[in-house]
Design a protein around this motif. Structure first.
Motif, PDB file in Angstrom:
ATOM      1  N   ILE A  87       0.840  -1.208   0.000  1.00 44.85           N
ATOM      2  CA  ILE A  87       0.000   0.000   0.000  1.00 44.85           C
ATOM      3  C   ILE A  87       0.872   1.255   0.000  1.00 44.85           C
ATOM      4  CG2 ILE A  87      -1.655   1.322   1.376  1.00 44.85           C
ATOM      5  CD1 ILE A  87      -2.854  -1.351   2.268  1.00 44.85           C
ATOM      6  N   ASP A  88       1.958   1.226   0.784  1.00 40.20           N
ATOM      7  CA  ASP A  88       2.862   2.380   0.828  1.00 40.20           C
ATOM      8  C   ASP A  88       3.593   2.575  -0.496  1.00 40.20           C
ATOM      9  OD1 ASP A  88       2.112   2.727   3.449  1.00 40.20           O
ATOM     10  OD2 ASP A  88       3.840   1.664   4.283  1.00 40.20           O
ATOM     11  N   ALA A 119       2.452   1.495  -3.539  1.00 38.88           N
ATOM     12  CA  ALA A 119       1.546   1.556  -4.693  1.00 38.88           C
ATOM     13  C   ALA A 119       1.581   2.881  -5.443  1.00 38.88           C
ATOM     14  CB  ALA A 119       0.117   1.223  -4.238  1.00 38.88           C
ATOM     15  N   PRO A 120       1.599   4.044  -4.775  1.00 40.51           N
ATOM     16  CA  PRO A 120       1.636   5.308  -5.533  1.00 40.51           C
ATOM     17  C   PRO A 120       2.861   5.440  -6.430  1.00 40.51           C
ATOM     18  CG  PRO A 120       1.003   5.698  -3.255  1.00 40.51           C
ATOM     19  CD  PRO A 120       1.454   4.286  -3.326  1.00 40.51           C
ATOM     20  N   LYS A 121       3.993   4.901  -5.987  1.00 40.47           N
ATOM     21  CA  LYS A 121       5.205   4.979  -6.797  1.00 40.47           C
ATOM     22  C   LYS A 121       5.159   4.007  -7.968  1.00 40.47           C
ATOM     23  CE  LYS A 121       7.983   6.239  -2.757  1.00 40.47           C
ATOM     24  NZ  LYS A 121       9.141   5.883  -1.892  1.00 40.47           N
ATOM     25  N   GLY A 149       2.506   3.219  -9.652  1.00 38.99           N
ATOM     26  CA  GLY A 149       1.509   3.620 -10.635  1.00 38.99           C
ATOM     27  C   GLY A 149       2.098   4.208 -11.896  1.00 38.99           C
ATOM     28  N   GLY A 150       3.226   4.876 -11.799  1.00 40.72           N
ATOM     29  CA  GLY A 150       3.823   5.511 -12.965  1.00 40.72           C
ATOM     30  C   GLY A 150       4.832   4.655 -13.689  1.00 40.72           C
ATOM     31  N   THR A 172      -8.838  -6.272  -5.599  1.00 42.21           N
ATOM     32  CA  THR A 172      -7.763  -5.909  -6.509  1.00 42.21           C
ATOM     33  C   THR A 172      -7.599  -7.013  -7.543  1.00 42.21           C
ATOM     34  OG1 THR A 172      -5.436  -5.229  -6.622  1.00 42.21           O
ATOM     35  CG2 THR A 172      -5.965  -7.017  -5.123  1.00 42.21           C
TER      36      THR A 172
END
Length: 253
Positions: free
Chosen positions: A43-44, A46-48, A50-51, A138
């Motif tokens: 989860i921590d 995941a934002p990185k 995404g790109g 997911t």
């Protein structure tokens, strides 16, 4: 008396033992903790991810590492489950009664084996349910997870057979567990020296358990790996049967 009846008896005996329940509780609690840690890390991260193109997903970062970690835990766990199969009977002086029951040695071995294996497969199913629950929220690569679970089941079957063989040859459950852990660990690291020398496709590499388990975690199901685990299982069960033959012969004499 059939092998199935012995297996059911062994299964029921495991279910009424506090040791089996305690072992299952400890294992599941530990794996649940590992699962939550891996999930939080994903989860921590995941934002990185995404790109990134072709970024690893929850299957590669949570599900497969969890099952791989459980495979390492099985090396000491399985011998603890199988150690009492025959060594416990000998310690309790009930093995002569079992041998005198008129059941063939192979049926006795298979009954003990499948009883212990059923308990271990239940543990695998409970551990697998943790990452599988993620499929509701997911995208999970179910094919890759299925391949990993197949490899884990075959790996467990081989370890259980080794444990049964050691229990048949040992006079005490502790000795059976120690011998099974030693043999399983040896098969796990037998190719370590060769890999340090850069050798990865020799016969000694083929003997190592991880060499045949790891492809399943990558989603690769190969017949050579299936045959390897089945061969280890068959040889170990044959050794256990041979030992019962010798014990029956000494008892008749």
């Amino acid at each position: 008396m059939s092998a199935g009846l012995i297996a059911r008896h062994e299964w029921r005996r495991l279910l009424v033992q506090p040791f089996a329940w305690t072992l299952a509780a400890v294992v599941l609690a530990f794996m649940a903790w590992q699962f939550l840690l891996a999930l939080q890390a994903f989860i921590d991260l995941a934002p990185k991810l995404g790109g990134l193109k072709d970024a690893p997903g929850v299957t590669d970062l949570v599900a497969i590492p969890l099952l791989r970690g459980f495979s390492n835990l099985l090396l000491p766990l399985v011998p603890l489950v199988t150690m009492r199969a025959f060594a416990g009977e000998r310690r309790a002086a009930t093995l002569p009664l079992l041998l005198a029951s008129g059941v063939g040695n192979l049926r006795i071995v298979l009954g003990k084996y499948f009883g212990a294996l059923g308990y271990l497969l239940l543990l695998i199913a409970l551990v697998a349910s943790m990452p599988l629950l993620l499929s509701f929220g997911t995208t999970l690569d179910l094919g890759k997870v299925a391949a990993a679970l197949l490899g884990l089941a075959l790996f467990t079957a081989a370890l259980a057979a080794i444990g049964i063989a050691c229990s048949a040859w040992a006079s005490q459950p502790a000795l059976a567990a120690a011998a099974a852990i030693a043999i399983s660990s040896l098969l796990a690291v037998v190719d370590a020296g060769a890999r340090l020398q850069g050798i990865s496709n020799s016969g000694i590499n083929w003997l190592a358990l991880p060499s045949h388990l790891e492809p399943f975690f990558r989603g690769i199901v190969a017949s050579v790996d299936i045959v390897y685990f089945l061969l280890v299982t068959a040889v170990a069960l044959a050794l256990a049967t041979r030992r019962l033959d010798a014990l029956r012969g000494s008892a008749d004499a």
